[in-house]
Design an enzyme around this catalytic site. Structure first.
Site, short mmCIF file in Angstrom:
data_model
loop_
_atom_site.label_atom_id
_atom_site.label_comp_id
_atom_site.label_asym_id
_atom_site.label_seq_id
_atom_site.Cartn_x
_atom_site.Cartn_y
_atom_site.Cartn_z
N HIS A 165 -1.24 6.47 5.85
CA HIS A 165 -0.39 5.63 5.95
C HIS A 165 1.12 5.98 5.24
O HIS A 165 1.60 5.42 4.57
CB HIS A 165 -0.86 4.13 5.24
N CYS A 178 0.88 -1.32 -0.11
CA CYS A 178 -0.09 0.06 -0.07
C CYS A 178 0.53 1.37 0.14
O CYS A 178 0.46 2.20 -0.82
CB CYS A 178 -0.96 0.05 1.16
N ASN A 219 -3.46 -1.91 -4.33
CA ASN A 219 -2.55 -3.24 -4.63
C ASN A 219 -3.71 -4.43 -4.69
O ASN A 219 -4.94 -4.10 -4.60
CB ASN A 219 -1.59 -3.42 -3.66
#
Length: 482
Positions: A143, A76, A302
């Site tokens: 993230h 990710c 992904n």
């Protein structure tokens, strides 16, 4: 090579700017929706016969569906950095999820060190839109660093709702225990909450007559597997009424245990709720009267998880999934809609990848190219607007010098036209696949085509040098598994 593509983008941008003729009153709004761990085969419109995705299917019917769209990485954080900056992950240095997987003694190589955040000095498309007078919001999974100075509001977003250094939610039902997101009523679902935050932001922007950019980054369908009970029951009943045709798993192939048949009711429930939340957002755009002037783009970061962590989904006919360089790990659904501008019900075989989003959004909105460093992406706005196709032989690249949680091993890869080459960094072994004849990547044809293998390997290694890709090094503490 990169300069040629940058020049091509500049020419396309100039022509498209004149054609779009954007002004403060007519500039399109942008809603970019990113799913997490959603595979290419997880939507009905992409071939799933078990999951039901009527809203995303409808979005595809209203616009264009790409069949050869790729994430910049099989995990990710690198893809997320690439989407925002228009650069390959290897150029940025974020080549694994942050903060990265701890090294293991049974790994032959030691991965290069990772930065702990997206560097603040790299331009993002959000900064470009913010500078142009758009109201910008980031909602959901970030993230890309968790300190206050690393968050979306330091990278061009006026508003950050839920963005933090976390890669997955502790729970999909409130209390969420997520930084920068207050808990909702007990039992509120995270998809529903993030969607409501997005629609509230859009409604405020519309009331104030400002164009808006919304980056809605769902945590779904990442683990933990938690679905609404009524939806789980629905798909459990569906599975009972029509059991899987053939085994759910293949444990005999070279990749170890991999799910090859979709049929997990909880995962199906998560896909269904993600789809429903997107339907809610699209309905609100209609209600507010801005759908005609809003570009909606949907994709994933992904491939679906098929080789570990409960093996929740199958990416069949693609090979493996998240954490692997095969098509199941990097080929993604990509849907774009702009009523009246993007032809409804169309599909494109153009090969596009994550860095391409940056120049594409700027071109569609009529914004100038952003100075301040190299750009790896090539705008696919001409494809969206039916003016041209991207160059069929344009090579695209991946670099993942890590071991993945899904059993993948360090690798680099390149696709050029019909050919895809993977270099395994542990031993230098190469695999070559003809994707036009072998979408499942079942037949390594490197020995049958040594010249093509050598040519692509040279392209890959030249590209790694150009972007400053860091390679793994021997692990001095390596201890083979008994």
């Amino acid at each position: 090579m990169r300069l040629r593509f940058l020049s091509r983008f500049a020419l396309l941008a100039a022509s498209s700017l004149a054609a779009i003729a954007a002004t403060p009153d007519t500039r399109p709004n942008i809603v970019f929706i990113l799913a997490d761990d959603l595979g290419w085969s997880d939507l009905a419109v992409y071939g799933s016969s078990f999951y039901e995705t009527p809203n995303l299917d409808r979005l595809a019917a209203q616009g264009v569906r790409f069949t050869q769209a790729y994430a910049a990485c099989s995990v990710c954080s690198p893809t997320r950095a690439s989407l925002l900056t228009g650069r390959y992950p290897a150029r940025i240095g974020i080549t694994d999820w942050l903060p990265g997987r701890p090294a293991q003694p049974n790994e032959r190589l030691r991965a290069p060190a990772l930065p702990d955040r997206l560097p603040a000095d790299i331009p993002t498309f959000a900064r470009a839109f913010q500078a142009a007078g758009y109201r910008t919001a980031f909602i959901g999974k970030w993230h890309l660093g968790g300190q206050p100075e690393d968050l979306p509001d330091r990278h061009g977003f006026d508003v950050n709702i839920g963005g933090s250094g976390r890669g997955s939610p502790p729970a999909y039902f409130s209390p969420y225990r997520l930084p920068n997101l207050t808990d909702g009523p007990p039992g509120e679902h995270l998809d529903d909450r993030l969607t409501r935050e997005a629609t509230d932001f859009i409604a405020r922007a519309v009331r104030e007559s400002q164009p808006f950019l919304v980056y809605l980054s769902h945590y779904a369908v990442h683990n933990p597997l938690q679905g609404k009970p009524d939806l789980v029951q629905k798909y459990a009943a569906k599975l009972a009424a029509a059991p899987l045709a053939g085994p759910a798993f293949d444990e005999t192939g070279p990749d170890g245990k991999v799910r090859v048949r979709q049929g997990n009711p909880t995962y199906a429930a998560m896909v269904a709720n993600l789809d429903a939340s997107i339907g809610t957002l699209l309905a609100e755009l209609d209600r507010l009267g801005v759908r005609e002037n809003t570009i909606v783009i949907f994709t994933s970061d992904n491939g679906g998880v098929s080789t570990s962590e409960g093996h929740p989904t199958a990416n069949t006919p693609l090979r493996t999934g998240k954490g692997w360089p095969y098509e199941g790990g990097v080929r993604e659904p990509l849907i774009a809609s702009w009523p009246g501008r993007i032809a409804a019900g169309s599909h494109s075989d153009a090969v596009v990848t994550s860095p391409d989003l940056f120049p594409t959004l700027l071109e569609l909105a009529g914004l100038p190219a952003v100075p301040g460093g190299p750009l790896d992406g090539v705008s696919f706005a001409p494809v969206l607007l039916g003016r041209a196709a991207t160059e069929a032989d344009r090579p695209i690249f991946w670099h993942y010098p890590h071991y993945s949680n899904q059993r993948g091993r360090p690798n680099s890869a390149v696709r050029a036209g019909r050919w895809k080459l993977i270099e395994w960094l542990e031993d230098g072994r190469t695999e070559l696949f003809d994707l036009s004849a072998d979408l499942a990547e079942a037949n390594d044809v490197s020995r049958a085509h040594p010249a093509i293998t050598a040519e692509l390997l040279e392209k890959l290694r030249t590209w790694r040098q150009e972007v400053g890709a860091r390679l793994p090094t021997p692990n001095p503490g390596y201890r083979p598994t008994p």
